[in-house]
Scaffold this motif. Structure first.
Motif, PDB file in Angstrom:
ATOM      1  N   PHE A 106      -6.859  -0.695  11.895  1.00 33.45           N
ATOM      2  CA  PHE A 106      -6.923  -1.804  10.950  1.00 33.45           C
ATOM      3  C   PHE A 106      -5.549  -2.423  10.718  1.00 33.45           C
ATOM      4  CE2 PHE A 106     -10.827   0.463  10.354  1.00 33.45           C
ATOM      5  CZ  PHE A 106     -11.748  -0.560  10.161  1.00 33.45           C
ATOM      6  N   THR A 107      -4.498  -1.617  10.817  1.00 29.91           N
ATOM      7  CA  THR A 107      -3.146  -2.177  10.753  1.00 29.91           C
ATOM      8  C   THR A 107      -2.957  -3.199  11.861  1.00 29.91           C
ATOM      9  OG1 THR A 107      -2.274  -0.095   9.873  1.00 29.91           O
ATOM     10  CG2 THR A 107      -0.679  -1.642  10.780  1.00 29.91           C
ATOM     11  N   GLU A 108      -3.278  -2.819  13.079  1.00 29.20           N
ATOM     12  CA  GLU A 108      -3.094  -3.698  14.232  1.00 29.20           C
ATOM     13  C   GLU A 108      -3.992  -4.928  14.141  1.00 29.20           C
ATOM     14  OE1 GLU A 108      -3.862  -1.102  17.467  1.00 29.20           O
ATOM     15  OE2 GLU A 108      -2.039   0.103  17.151  1.00 29.20           O
ATOM     16  N   LEU A 109      -5.238  -4.741  13.710  1.00 26.01           N
ATOM     17  CA  LEU A 109      -6.161  -5.863  13.579  1.00 26.01           C
ATOM     18  C   LEU A 109      -5.590  -6.934  12.662  1.00 26.01           C
ATOM     19  CD1 LEU A 109      -9.050  -7.178  13.822  1.00 26.01           C
ATOM     20  CD2 LEU A 109      -9.641  -5.830  11.784  1.00 26.01           C
ATOM     21  N   HIS A 110      -5.127  -6.524  11.487  1.00 26.45           N
ATOM     22  CA  HIS A 110      -4.647  -7.503  10.512  1.00 26.45           C
ATOM     23  C   HIS A 110      -3.294  -8.080  10.905  1.00 26.45           C
ATOM     24  CE1 HIS A 110      -7.705  -7.404   7.283  1.00 26.45           C
ATOM     25  NE2 HIS A 110      -7.986  -6.233   7.809  1.00 26.45           N
ATOM     26  N   ARG A 111      -2.442  -7.284  11.504  1.00 23.05           N
ATOM     27  CA  ARG A 111      -1.160  -7.834  11.961  1.00 23.05           C
ATOM     28  C   ARG A 111      -1.371  -8.898  13.028  1.00 23.05           C
ATOM     29  NH1 ARG A 111       2.499  -2.266  11.951  1.00 23.05           N
ATOM     30  NH2 ARG A 111       3.309  -2.534   9.828  1.00 23.05           N
ATOM     31  N   PHE A 160       2.186  -6.038   6.208  1.00 25.23           N
ATOM     32  CA  PHE A 160       1.972  -4.814   5.426  1.00 25.23           C
ATOM     33  C   PHE A 160       3.301  -4.283   4.933  1.00 25.23           C
ATOM     34  CE2 PHE A 160      -1.959  -4.686   7.983  1.00 25.23           C
ATOM     35  CZ  PHE A 160      -2.885  -4.402   6.992  1.00 25.23           C
ATOM     36  N   HIS A 161       3.280  -3.776   3.724  1.00 23.37           N
ATOM     37  CA  HIS A 161       4.424  -3.061   3.163  1.00 23.37           C
ATOM     38  C   HIS A 161       3.898  -1.695   2.725  1.00 23.37           C
ATOM     39  CE1 HIS A 161       8.120  -3.160   0.247  1.00 23.37           C
ATOM     40  NE2 HIS A 161       8.051  -2.047   0.958  1.00 23.37           N
ATOM     41  N   GLU A 213       0.843  -1.197   0.000  1.00 21.70           N
ATOM     42  CA  GLU A 213       0.000   0.000   0.000  1.00 21.70           C
ATOM     43  C   GLU A 213       0.881   1.251   0.000  1.00 21.70           C
ATOM     44  OE1 GLU A 213      -2.397   2.980   0.130  1.00 21.70           O
ATOM     45  OE2 GLU A 213      -3.293   0.984  -0.058  1.00 21.70           O
ATOM     46  N   PRO A 214       0.662   2.179  -0.952  1.00 21.58           N
ATOM     47  CA  PRO A 214       1.508   3.377  -1.011  1.00 21.58           C
ATOM     48  C   PRO A 214       1.317   4.341   0.137  1.00 21.58           C
ATOM     49  CG  PRO A 214      -0.220   3.445  -2.691  1.00 21.58           C
ATOM     50  CD  PRO A 214      -0.245   2.076  -2.105  1.00 21.58           C
ATOM     51  N   GLU A 215       0.143   4.331   0.778  1.00 28.64           N
ATOM     52  CA  GLU A 215      -0.111   5.238   1.900  1.00 28.64           C
ATOM     53  C   GLU A 215       0.479   4.667   3.194  1.00 28.64           C
ATOM     54  OE1 GLU A 215      -1.241   8.121   1.513  1.00 28.64           O
ATOM     55  OE2 GLU A 215      -2.328   8.097  -0.385  1.00 28.64           O
ATOM     56  N   PRO A 216       0.550   5.477   4.259  1.00 28.77           N
ATOM     57  CA  PRO A 216       1.149   5.000   5.514  1.00 28.77           C
ATOM     58  C   PRO A 216       0.247   4.125   6.365  1.00 28.77           C
ATOM     59  CG  PRO A 216       0.579   7.323   5.705  1.00 28.77           C
ATOM     60  CD  PRO A 216       0.337   6.941   4.280  1.00 28.77           C
TER      61      PRO A 216
END
Length: 420
Positions: free
Chosen positions: A199-204, A210-211, A181-184
């Motif tokens: 959502f970052t934490e949920l999926h991790r 994530f990249h 994903e290009p965004e942070p």
């Protein structure tokens, strides 16, 4: 008995088109209703394609809007697997790809959207996927099951709603998942950085890698099959499948060729319609993903690519086609399911439109409501694992009145009381 002296034609065999046909009959229209879809499947709903059906929790038959027999029972003439290649506004007719010409008195364009394509080397390899149609979901469901069985890797380009929902489904099958994903943060341009980290934490926590800050530049293959992907920062990721989840573009080619008014892509694209979903031609309407409607409540032109807009927009257009006074002012709404997280979003708060974000509830437990505000007025609200609050959230948006920020953030204060 059908009155052949009046004919309403609907181009687009999705939810908006099917619900428009249903509404025409429910409102007493006795003329011909012709529904044309370029897929061979009967009209279906799209949310299960990235949620219940894709994850294996729902059966294929559950996605269809009506039972196949309903169309004949309602005297709706179905043309499945047919493409409309031209609209002749002067003759008031549409031409199908096989040459059939159909006259209309009123025409509804519900042509939807199509997935944006990756413009990089390697997209012709076996194992590169898009998700928009039922056939795509059929294939991807088999792929995810195989990847899970064989410890395979899926790389997803894009951390929007589709990308995240497919990531959750893939992890459910046991596949390894990397999201580029290009965004942070995920959903950065949709819900902003304030909530993207949730959502970052949920999926991790569920094993997704994530990249961020990168784009795919190449898909490499071995024996004609996807083998790896490369990104613009020099990284390489193993891949046995790639999903392009980089958004969708409204299918406006037919409208453009017919000379109908369009909205510039920089402003969301789509067919320009007024509050009654009428185009620049008084006998042609548009609804669903392709329609960019002037919204009476929000005071701006919106093109909304979500289930509720198709569900409600098709019937609104049908009533307008019948001459009823229609002002389509539904508050935009969508929902998502990812692992044990369910959410509903109401409103419209694109980046730059709000000046404050207020949270009520427990972010650590992911049980909260998030509000986006401008000058203390609620523009949008998202309830996460908190239910039966959509109506009061939408009432806050509709009222347009300033709210007490402390009360808004306090779970002990009923949302309904903030409208008084």
């Amino acid at each position: 008995m059908v009155d052949a002296h009046r004919t309403f034609v609907i181009v687009g065999g999705g939810l908006a088109g099917a619900k428009a046909a249903e509404t025409l009959r429910a409102e007493g229209f006795t003329g011909r209703v012709i529904l044309i879809g370029d897929e061979r499947d009967h009209p279906y709903e799209r949310p299960p394609l990235s949620k219940g059906y894709l994850s294996g929790k729902e059966e294929r038959d559950s996605v269809f809007v009506h039972e196949p027999a309903w169309y004949a029972q309602a005297d709706v003439e179905l043309h499945l697997g047919q493409t409309v290649v031209a609209v002749d506004r002067d003759a008031k007719s549409v031409t199908l790809g096989e040459g059939t010409v159909l006259h209309y008195d009123k025409l509804l364009l519900a042509t939807g959207a199509e997935p944006r394509r990756l413009d990089i080397p390697g997209t012709g390899l076996a194992g590169v996927h898009h998700l928009r149609r039922l056939a795509h979901a059929d294939r991807l469901r088999r792929v995810l099951a195989a990847l899970g069985r064989d410890n395979g890797h899926l790389v997803i380009a894009g951390a929007g709603w589709i990308g995240l929902e497919v990531a959750a489904a893939a992890r459910g099958y046991g596949a390894e998942v990397t999201v580029v994903e290009p965004e942070p943060t995920p959903l950065h341009q949709v819900i902003g950085p304030e909530l993207g980290q949730v959502f970052t934490e949920l999926h991790r926590e569920h094993g997704v890698r994530f990249h961020f800050g990168a784009r795919l530049t190449e898909i490499t293959g071995q024996d004609g099959v996807v083998f790896a992907v490369r990104t613009d920062d020099g990284e390489e990721h193993p891949a046995h499948g790639v999903l392009a989840a980089i958004g969708a573009a409204p299918r406006t080619a037919l409208a453009e060729a017919a000379g109908l008014g369009l909205v510039d892509r920089a402003h969301g694209g789509g067919i320009a319609v007024d509050a009654s979903l009428r185009t620049s031609d008084p006998d042609i309407y548009a609804a669903g993903d392709v329609a960019a409607a002037q919204h009476p409540l929000l005071g701006s032109r919106l093109r909304v690519e979500h289930w509720a807009n198709a569900l409600n927009g098709g019937p609104a257009a049908a009533r307008a086609m019948l001459g009823q006074d229609v002002s389509y002012d539904r508050v935009p709404y969508f929902f998502s399911d990812q692992y044990d997280l369910g959410l509903e979003y109401s409103g419209w708060a694109p980046p730059g439109s709000y000046d404050q974000v207020v949270m009520r509830g427990d972010a650590g437990k992911r049980q909260m409501i998030v509000f986006w505000l401008k000058d203390r007025r609620v523009l949008a609200g998202m309830n996460i694992n908190v239910w039966d609050v959509t109506d009061p959230i939408q009432q806050l948006i509709r009222s347009g009145a300033p709210v007490d920020l402390e009360a808004l953030a306090d779970p002990s204060v009923p949302l309904g009381s903030l409208n008084s």
